[in-house]
Design a protein around this motif. Structure first.
Motif, PDB file in Angstrom:
ATOM      1  N   ARG A 256      -6.241 -22.840 -36.598  1.00  0.00           N
ATOM      2  CA  ARG A 256      -5.953 -22.188 -35.308  1.00  0.00           C
ATOM      3  C   ARG A 256      -4.650 -22.720 -34.723  1.00  0.00           C
ATOM      4  NH1 ARG A 256     -10.572 -21.424 -30.786  1.00  0.00           N
ATOM      5  NH2 ARG A 256     -11.598 -20.855 -32.759  1.00  0.00           N
ATOM      6  N   ILE A 283     -15.302 -15.397 -35.578  1.00  0.00           N
ATOM      7  CA  ILE A 283     -14.420 -16.127 -34.671  1.00  0.00           C
ATOM      8  C   ILE A 283     -12.974 -15.691 -34.861  1.00  0.00           C
ATOM      9  CG2 ILE A 283     -13.476 -18.397 -34.114  1.00  0.00           C
ATOM     10  CD1 ILE A 283     -16.221 -17.929 -32.966  1.00  0.00           C
ATOM     11  N   GLN A 286     -12.297 -12.443 -33.142  1.00  0.00           N
ATOM     12  CA  GLN A 286     -12.190 -12.634 -31.695  1.00  0.00           C
ATOM     13  C   GLN A 286     -10.810 -13.169 -31.306  1.00  0.00           C
ATOM     14  OE1 GLN A 286     -15.439 -14.764 -29.709  1.00  0.00           O
ATOM     15  NE2 GLN A 286     -16.772 -14.312 -31.445  1.00  0.00           N
ATOM     16  N   LEU A 287     -10.314 -14.118 -32.076  1.00  0.00           N
ATOM     17  CA  LEU A 287      -9.005 -14.695 -31.771  1.00  0.00           C
ATOM     18  C   LEU A 287      -7.897 -13.656 -31.874  1.00  0.00           C
ATOM     19  CD1 LEU A 287      -9.397 -18.049 -33.744  1.00  0.00           C
ATOM     20  CD2 LEU A 287      -9.285 -17.820 -31.264  1.00  0.00           C
ATOM     21  N   ALA A 290      -7.902 -11.191 -29.065  1.00  0.00           N
ATOM     22  CA  ALA A 290      -7.393 -11.756 -27.806  1.00  0.00           C
ATOM     23  C   ALA A 290      -5.879 -11.663 -27.701  1.00  0.00           C
ATOM     24  CB  ALA A 290      -7.839 -13.208 -27.676  1.00  0.00           C
ATOM     25  N   GLN A 483      -3.779 -17.406 -24.620  1.00  0.00           N
ATOM     26  CA  GLN A 483      -4.919 -16.491 -24.725  1.00  0.00           C
ATOM     27  C   GLN A 483      -6.096 -17.121 -25.466  1.00  0.00           C
ATOM     28  OE1 GLN A 483      -1.664 -15.871 -25.496  1.00  0.00           O
ATOM     29  NE2 GLN A 483      -1.378 -13.668 -25.869  1.00  0.00           N
ATOM     30  N   TRP A 484      -5.832 -18.195 -26.203  1.00  0.00           N
ATOM     31  CA  TRP A 484      -6.907 -18.818 -26.975  1.00  0.00           C
ATOM     32  C   TRP A 484      -7.600 -19.952 -26.229  1.00  0.00           C
ATOM     33  CZ3 TRP A 484      -4.429 -19.027 -32.561  1.00  0.00           C
ATOM     34  CH2 TRP A 484      -4.362 -17.721 -33.054  1.00  0.00           C
ATOM     35  N   SER A 485      -7.330 -20.055 -24.953  1.00  0.00           N
ATOM     36  CA  SER A 485      -7.999 -21.068 -24.143  1.00  0.00           C
ATOM     37  C   SER A 485      -9.492 -20.758 -24.054  1.00  0.00           C
ATOM     38  CB  SER A 485      -7.394 -21.101 -22.735  1.00  0.00           C
ATOM     39  OG  SER A 485      -8.088 -21.997 -21.909  1.00  0.00           O
ATOM     40  N   ASP A 486     -10.313 -21.775 -24.248  1.00  0.00           N
ATOM     41  CA  ASP A 486     -11.774 -21.668 -24.118  1.00  0.00           C
ATOM     42  C   ASP A 486     -12.421 -20.777 -25.174  1.00  0.00           C
ATOM     43  OD1 ASP A 486     -11.752 -23.332 -21.851  1.00  0.00           O
ATOM     44  OD2 ASP A 486     -11.290 -21.631 -20.557  1.00  0.00           O
ATOM     45  N   MET A 487     -11.698 -20.427 -26.228  1.00  0.00           N
ATOM     46  CA  MET A 487     -12.306 -19.647 -27.308  1.00  0.00           C
ATOM     47  C   MET A 487     -13.176 -20.568 -28.168  1.00  0.00           C
ATOM     48  SD  MET A 487     -11.306 -16.436 -27.082  1.00  0.00           S
ATOM     49  CE  MET A 487     -11.236 -15.638 -28.682  1.00  0.00           C
ATOM     50  N   TYR A 489     -15.274 -22.284 -31.420  1.00  0.00           N
ATOM     51  CA  TYR A 489     -14.948 -22.653 -32.792  1.00  0.00           C
ATOM     52  C   TYR A 489     -16.174 -22.435 -33.676  1.00  0.00           C
ATOM     53  CZ  TYR A 489     -10.806 -24.990 -30.907  1.00  0.00           C
ATOM     54  OH  TYR A 489      -9.626 -25.264 -30.282  1.00  0.00           O
TER      55      TYR A 489
END
Length: 583
Positions: A256, A283, A286-287, A290, A483-487, A489
């Protein structure tokens, strides 16, 4: 792998043997790789060759010449300090790579040869010693190259399998220190330079030291500086790529971060997810979602693909065929996990790949929880945790004793640079294991972004507590792609792998049926490092369908260890035929 090889004859005997040994070395290299378009420079006492196998992969050459001589590179390197346009790369390479100060500014992952017009030579490894490079020096020759078999022809002593190295490999899974599978050949170390003068004098020096990047210091990681340097590395590698690269993205933190750095650099890329575990694929999707719509991503030159391993592809090649190809290409020094897939000659034209390798330097390796960290700190030295975490469950007493002697030496190394806390495990993982592990060494079309020295220094400056909390990965990733904050794992557990039909179908005992039984009941060389009784118990677990990844890994290591003595003997017959000839 792009063959890069240089040799200097140092004596009358060496100059007499050079033509025949050179031709033998080229035959060995040509059996594994394409040398048809190679660049060669020959004089009566010097020779160098570059296969130029990457001319269609990079917009930068691996063989450069000017009035001073030839510069031969295993892979086009880049600066991690200054952005270099593709149009300026040629001049930058010639000005930077021929001197030690310039070499300190180069992103690791290459090794070079300077073959001067006046007869001098210099052959050096990158600052961390991550490039695949091996050396033989004696009274008659100094030879350095990335193919062990080619280098071994210039040994003045017989070739034998390295028993100590194989023991450590059998337990830990990598070759220790600078050992190679052959006792007469050693790995070219970090920042090591072998210099040959015009009068055949040889000197060996280092342009960097372990303490430069790994010595203990009380300083907070400089996240901004690391992010800036990662962006420079990304921009520079993007400037010389010939095709849209493959950028790996899984459910974990390392890929990531690497993907975030690549995306933030604004370069096009094919975002690649191995979806053998559904959680990984979910996952990753989703990333990517985003980041924006599919149309928006295409406008940026980005595309996402989820692929799954096809066991039928691996099943087309038996383990015996894979081992034979692996020995021909890599002479036993490779990550044993490569045996899970077919091993074929790399194509001349391919897109390079960017993965999350070396992200382990940020991880709480061997101390994943506060409780384990506390127990590690209670040990005489944190490195004593390694043989505890990777115990000799299937190994002989001899192999375990060899591994313990190796760890003893590594403890001394860590103490010499002040690494007395758990961070020593991260230095060990990078400079001991990972330095001998990545597939980027086996090809010329891979780029390990997280070898960036500024990033590495920041990661080593972390406290063990910060690693347990995964602070640097998250902070850098969010700084690069907010944009990947709090996504979330995803990390697959034992049950995920056991319940995956794709994973189970790709186990080596399923893609190469009968090979395990042949190894354990018909072969003998593995028995010095692996306990026969315990390995037969492992066989029963496979038959009972209770075996897991660690069983497969153990078998892979046994296949490699078993094949090396026979391979060494074949190379020795080729070497001895020339050396035994009358002067």
């Amino acid at each position: 792998m792009n063959i890069n090889f240089g040799v200097a004859a140092l004596s009358g005997r060496g100059r007499q043997l050079l033509p025949a040994l050179w031709e033998e070395a080229l035959r060995i290299g040509g059996e594994a790789y394409d040398l048809n378009t190679a660049a060669v420079k020959r004089t009566p006492g010097r020779a160098s060759i570059n296969a130029r196998a990457l001319d269609e992969t990079w917009e930068a050459p691996t063989w450069l010449q000017d009035e001073h001589g030839a510069l031969s590179l295993s892979q086009p390197p880049i600066s991690f300090q200054t952005e270099i346009a593709q149009s300026s790369w040629h001049r930058w390479a010639l000005d930077t790579l021929r001197e030690d100060p310039g070499r300190r500014t180069v992103h690791p992952g290459y090794f070079g040869i300077s073959h001067w017009e006046n007869g001098g030579m210099e052959m050096w490894n990158d600052i961390f010693g991550f490039a695949r490079a091996y050396v033989v020096t004696n009274d008659h020759f100094a030879a350095v190259g990335n193919h062990i078999g080619m280098v071994s022809m210039f040994s003045a002593t017989p070739l034998k399998a390295d028993e100590f190295g194989a023991d450590v490999f059998a337990q830990l899974g990598f070759w220790p220190e600078e050992n190679s599978p052959l006792t007469a050949v050693r790995r070219l170390g970090a920042a090591e330079v072998v210099a040959v003068g015009t009068h055949d004098e040889v000197s060996i020096r280092q342009y960097g030291h372990l303490s430069d990047h790994f010595e203990y210091r009380e300083r907070h990681p400089d996240i901004e500086e690391a992010a800036h340097s990662l962006a420079i590395s990304t921009a520079n590698i993007g400037a010389i790529m010939s095709r849209r690269p493959r950028v790996d993205l899984s459910g974990g933190r390392d890929s990531r971060l690497t993907a975030a750095a690549w995306i933030a650099g604004g370069r096009p890329g094919l975002i690649h997810t191995l979806g053998n575990l559904q959680g990984e694929a979910d996952i990753a999707v989703q990333l990517v979602e985003a980041l924006g719509t599919e149309e928006f991503l295409e406008g940026r030159g980005l595309k996402h693909q989820v692929v799954r391993s096809d066991p039928r592809r691996a099943a087309g090649f038996s383990i015996e065929e894979r081992i034979e190809a692996a020995m021909r290409q890599w002479d036993g020094d490779f990550a044993h996990l490569n045996l899970k897939s077919p091993i074929v000659r790399p194509p001349r034209r391919s897109a390079f790949s960017v993965g999350g390798g070396n992200g382990e330097v940020m991880h709480p390796l061997y101390y994943s929880t506060p409780h384990i960290l506390k127990s590690v700190r209670a040990m005489e030295h944190p490195l004593r945790r390694v043989p505890q975490a990777l115990p000799p469950k299937w190994n002989t007493v001899r192999a375990a004793e060899s591994t313990n002697r190796y760890i003893d030496g590594q403890v001394d190394v860590m103490c010499s640079i002040g690494q007395l806390d758990a961070t020593a495990l991260n230095v060990f993982q990078m400079m001991a294991k990972f330095r001998r592990w990545p597939n980027s060494q086996l090809v010329g079309s891979a780029f390990v972004l997280l070898l960036n020295p500024v990033f590495v220094r920041a990661a080593i400056d972390m406290t063990p507590e910060q690693r347990v909390n995964r602070e640097l990965q998250d902070a850098l990733t969010v700084a690069l792609v907010p944009q990947w904050s709090d996504m979330p794992y995803f990390k697959g557990g034992v049950s995920d792998f056991k319940n995956s039909e794709i994973v189970q179908a790709n186990r080596i005992w399923n893609t190469s049926p009968g090979s395990m039984e042949y190894l354990l009941h018909e072969r003998d060389e593995w028995k010095g490092a692996f306990d026969e009784g315990k390995m037969l118990e492992l066989e029963q677990e496979v038959h009972a369908e209770t075996a897991a990844t660690m069983h497969e890994s153990t078998l892979n290591k046994a296949f490699v260890v078993d094949a090396i003595p026979e391979h060494a003997a074949k190379l020795e017959r080729r070497r001895e035929r020339h050396w035994s000839a009358r002067p």
